[in-house]
Design a protein around this motif. Structure first.
Motif, PDB file in Angstrom:
ATOM      1  N   GLU A  71      17.389  53.703  24.592  1.00 27.24           N
ATOM      2  CA  GLU A  71      17.203  52.253  24.413  1.00 27.24           C
ATOM      3  C   GLU A  71      15.732  51.939  24.109  1.00 27.24           C
ATOM      4  O   GLU A  71      14.838  52.714  24.416  1.00 27.24           O
ATOM      5  CB  GLU A  71      17.626  51.507  25.688  1.00 27.24           C
ATOM      6  N   LYS A  72      15.534  50.735  23.543  1.00 21.93           N
ATOM      7  CA  LYS A  72      14.180  50.320  23.172  1.00 21.93           C
ATOM      8  C   LYS A  72      13.352  49.911  24.379  1.00 21.93           C
ATOM      9  O   LYS A  72      12.128  50.066  24.413  1.00 21.93           O
ATOM     10  CB  LYS A  72      14.257  49.110  22.230  1.00 21.93           C
ATOM     11  N   SER A  73      14.019  49.282  25.367  1.00 22.18           N
ATOM     12  CA  SER A  73      13.326  48.784  26.564  1.00 22.18           C
ATOM     13  C   SER A  73      14.404  48.329  27.538  1.00 22.18           C
ATOM     14  O   SER A  73      15.596  48.341  27.204  1.00 22.18           O
ATOM     15  CB  SER A  73      12.421  47.593  26.219  1.00 22.18           C
ATOM     16  N   GLY A  74      13.997  47.937  28.728  1.00 18.17           N
ATOM     17  CA  GLY A  74      14.973  47.346  29.647  1.00 18.17           C
ATOM     18  C   GLY A  74      15.029  48.011  31.001  1.00 18.17           C
ATOM     19  O   GLY A  74      14.121  48.745  31.407  1.00 18.17           O
ATOM     20  N   ALA A  75      16.120  47.744  31.703  1.00 21.20           N
ATOM     21  CA  ALA A  75      16.267  48.169  33.096  1.00 21.20           C
ATOM     22  C   ALA A  75      16.746  49.624  33.169  1.00 21.20           C
ATOM     23  O   ALA A  75      17.919  49.905  33.426  1.00 21.20           O
ATOM     24  CB  ALA A  75      17.253  47.233  33.797  1.00 21.20           C
ATOM     25  N   PHE A  76      15.845  50.547  32.914  1.00 18.05           N
ATOM     26  CA  PHE A  76      16.161  51.987  32.928  1.00 18.05           C
ATOM     27  C   PHE A  76      15.046  52.707  33.692  1.00 18.05           C
ATOM     28  O   PHE A  76      14.229  53.436  33.104  1.00 18.05           O
ATOM     29  CB  PHE A  76      16.316  52.524  31.503  1.00 18.05           C
ATOM     30  N   GLU A 109      26.797  64.056  25.852  1.00 19.99           N
ATOM     31  CA  GLU A 109      26.821  62.712  25.265  1.00 19.99           C
ATOM     32  C   GLU A 109      25.436  62.043  25.370  1.00 19.99           C
ATOM     33  O   GLU A 109      24.938  61.437  24.421  1.00 19.99           O
ATOM     34  CB  GLU A 109      27.875  61.864  25.987  1.00 19.99           C
ATOM     35  N   GLY A 110      24.833  62.169  26.541  1.00 19.16           N
ATOM     36  CA  GLY A 110      23.496  61.604  26.724  1.00 19.16           C
ATOM     37  C   GLY A 110      22.470  62.299  25.852  1.00 19.16           C
ATOM     38  O   GLY A 110      21.583  61.664  25.276  1.00 19.16           O
ATOM     39  N   VAL A 111      22.605  63.618  25.740  1.00 14.12           N
ATOM     40  CA  VAL A 111      21.694  64.387  24.890  1.00 14.12           C
ATOM     41  C   VAL A 111      21.799  63.872  23.450  1.00 14.12           C
ATOM     42  O   VAL A 111      20.804  63.663  22.760  1.00 14.12           O
ATOM     43  CB  VAL A 111      22.038  65.897  24.969  1.00 14.12           C
ATOM     44  N   ASN A 112      23.023  63.631  23.017  1.00 18.91           N
ATOM     45  CA  ASN A 112      23.246  63.129  21.664  1.00 18.91           C
ATOM     46  C   ASN A 112      22.563  61.764  21.457  1.00 18.91           C
ATOM     47  O   ASN A 112      21.892  61.536  20.446  1.00 18.91           O
ATOM     48  CB  ASN A 112      24.757  63.029  21.415  1.00 18.91           C
ATOM     49  N   LYS A 113      22.716  60.882  22.452  1.00 19.15           N
ATOM     50  CA  LYS A 113      22.108  59.546  22.316  1.00 19.15           C
ATOM     51  C   LYS A 113      20.583  59.633  22.301  1.00 19.15           C
ATOM     52  O   LYS A 113      19.903  58.957  21.522  1.00 19.15           O
ATOM     53  CB  LYS A 113      22.584  58.641  23.464  1.00 19.15           C
ATOM     54  N   ARG A 114      20.045  60.470  23.173  1.00 23.10           N
ATOM     55  CA  ARG A 114      18.582  60.623  23.229  1.00 23.10           C
ATOM     56  C   ARG A 114      18.057  61.213  21.911  1.00 23.10           C
ATOM     57  O   ARG A 114      17.058  60.741  21.356  1.00 23.10           O
ATOM     58  CB  ARG A 114      18.195  61.539  24.393  1.00 23.10           C
ATOM     59  N   ALA A 117      18.258  58.736  18.992  1.00 28.34           N
ATOM     60  CA  ALA A 117      17.263  57.667  19.124  1.00 28.34           C
ATOM     61  C   ALA A 117      15.870  58.186  18.792  1.00 28.34           C
ATOM     62  O   ALA A 117      15.084  57.511  18.115  1.00 28.34           O
ATOM     63  CB  ALA A 117      17.288  57.111  20.550  1.00 28.34           C
ATOM     64  N   ALA A 118      15.564  59.399  19.250  1.00 27.03           N
ATOM     65  CA  ALA A 118      14.249  59.977  18.937  1.00 27.03           C
ATOM     66  C   ALA A 118      14.085  60.063  17.425  1.00 27.03           C
ATOM     67  O   ALA A 118      13.103  59.570  16.863  1.00 27.03           O
ATOM     68  CB  ALA A 118      14.121  61.365  19.570  1.00 27.03           C
ATOM     69  N   ILE A 119      15.069  60.673  16.770  1.00 27.03           N
ATOM     70  CA  ILE A 119      14.974  60.892  15.322  1.00 27.03           C
ATOM     71  C   ILE A 119      14.911  59.558  14.568  1.00 27.03           C
ATOM     72  O   ILE A 119      14.123  59.403  13.630  1.00 27.03           O
ATOM     73  CB  ILE A 119      16.151  61.779  14.852  1.00 27.03           C
ATOM     74  N   ALA A 120      15.697  58.591  15.010  1.00 25.76           N
ATOM     75  CA  ALA A 120      15.679  57.277  14.348  1.00 25.76           C
ATOM     76  C   ALA A 120      14.306  56.619  14.452  1.00 25.76           C
ATOM     77  O   ALA A 120      13.946  55.774  13.638  1.00 25.76           O
ATOM     78  CB  ALA A 120      16.746  56.373  14.971  1.00 25.76           C
ATOM     79  N   ASN A 121      13.543  57.028  15.443  1.00 22.40           N
ATOM     80  CA  ASN A 121      12.196  56.490  15.626  1.00 22.40           C
ATOM     81  C   ASN A 121      11.110  57.432  15.114  1.00 22.40           C
ATOM     82  O   ASN A 121       9.930  57.278  15.442  1.00 22.40           O
ATOM     83  CB  ASN A 121      11.956  56.172  17.105  1.00 22.40           C
TER      84      ASN A 121
END
Ligand code: PEP
Length: 252
Positions: A71-76, A109-114, A117-121
């Motif tokens: 995620e970009k920001s937030g409650a994490f 699944e979490g690895v995929n999301k991370r 997101a890294a690559i997209a940024n």
């Protein structure tokens, strides 16, 4: 096809104060002056990242983080966003390390999301995979690693793969002094290569670096790195000693 540029990364884990991190990276810079033809990164703790970023500026050492959230920001609480890493010049993030999977419940699944997101940024994703000793002894190595690769890279394109690195790290070889034989490592790397080619096409799949990790040290690096599908190393313990890490880099 020529091998991609080798990539040696040091995972400092939860070690080194800021002062120690600066001293380590300065010593490393001195050791590898003039070395070329190899990509190099170090992954300090979050608190040391910014200062180490300053210390490596203008050198051939790149900066890696040990984790990144999607995620970009937030409650994490306890997480870090991709843009926060980019802001301080972090080029890479280690994702799905076996210690994250084992102690912090990270899933494919979490690895995929991370990773996505890294690559997209614009941050390179070093996606870690590897079997446990039980899984190897049960003859499930290729099945387990295959699943981690397939699930971890789900939805990625050939374009995305330019910022992707896979680190094959047999869990039983991490920090134990036990190293996979070159034949054991190459067998798994070749399997990963097939999966990468199937997903991204032959050319893009051949260009993705596959690092080996697990008790890599100066004495075994050259033999591992000479294997056709081993394109670098992810180094834990030995990366905390500048002379040893430099010797691994020079073994390329
Ligand atoms: C690692 O944790 O990524 C690793 C490979 O550790 P070590 O080199 O200490 O086995």
């Amino acid at each position: 096809m020529t091998k991609p540029t080798p990539f040696i990364a040091g995972n400092w884990k939860m070690n080194e104060t800021i002062a120690e991190a600066i001293a380590l990276v300065e010593a490393l810079k001195a050791e590898i002056q003039g070395v070329s033809g190899v990509d190099i990164a170090v992954a300090p703790t979050f608190t040391a990242l910014d200062r180490v970023a300053g210390a490596v500026k203008g050198s051939n050492i790149q900066l890696a983080a040990q984790n990144v959230h999607w995620e970009k920001s937030g409650a994490f609480t306890g997480e870090i966003a991709p843009a926060m890493l980019s802001e301080i010049g972090c080029a890479w993030a280690i994702i799905g390390h076996s210690e994250r999977r084992q102690f912090f419940g990270e899933t494919d699944e979490g690895v995929n999301k991370r990773a996505r997101a890294a690559i997209a940024n614009g941050i390179g994703a070093i996606v870690c995979v590897g079997e446990t000793l039980d899984e190897r002894e049960a003859g499930k190595t290729l099945e387990v690693v295959g699943r981690q690769v397939t699930e971890g890279l789900k939805g990625m394109s050939a374009e995305d793969s330019r910022l992707l690195v896979i680190a094959y790290e047999p869990v039983w070889a991490i920090g134990t002094g036990k190293v996979a034989t070159t034949a054991q490592a190459q067998e798994v790397h070749a399997h990963i290569r097939q999966l990468l080619k199937a997903q991204f096409g032959d050319e893009a799949g051949a260009a993705v670096r596959i690092q080996y990790g697990g008790s890599v040290k100066p004495s075994n690096a050259a033999e591992l790195l000479a294997q056709p599908d081993i394109n670098g190393a992810l180094v834990g313990g030995a990366s905390l000693k500048a002379a040893d890490f430099a010797a691994i880099i020079k073994a390329v």
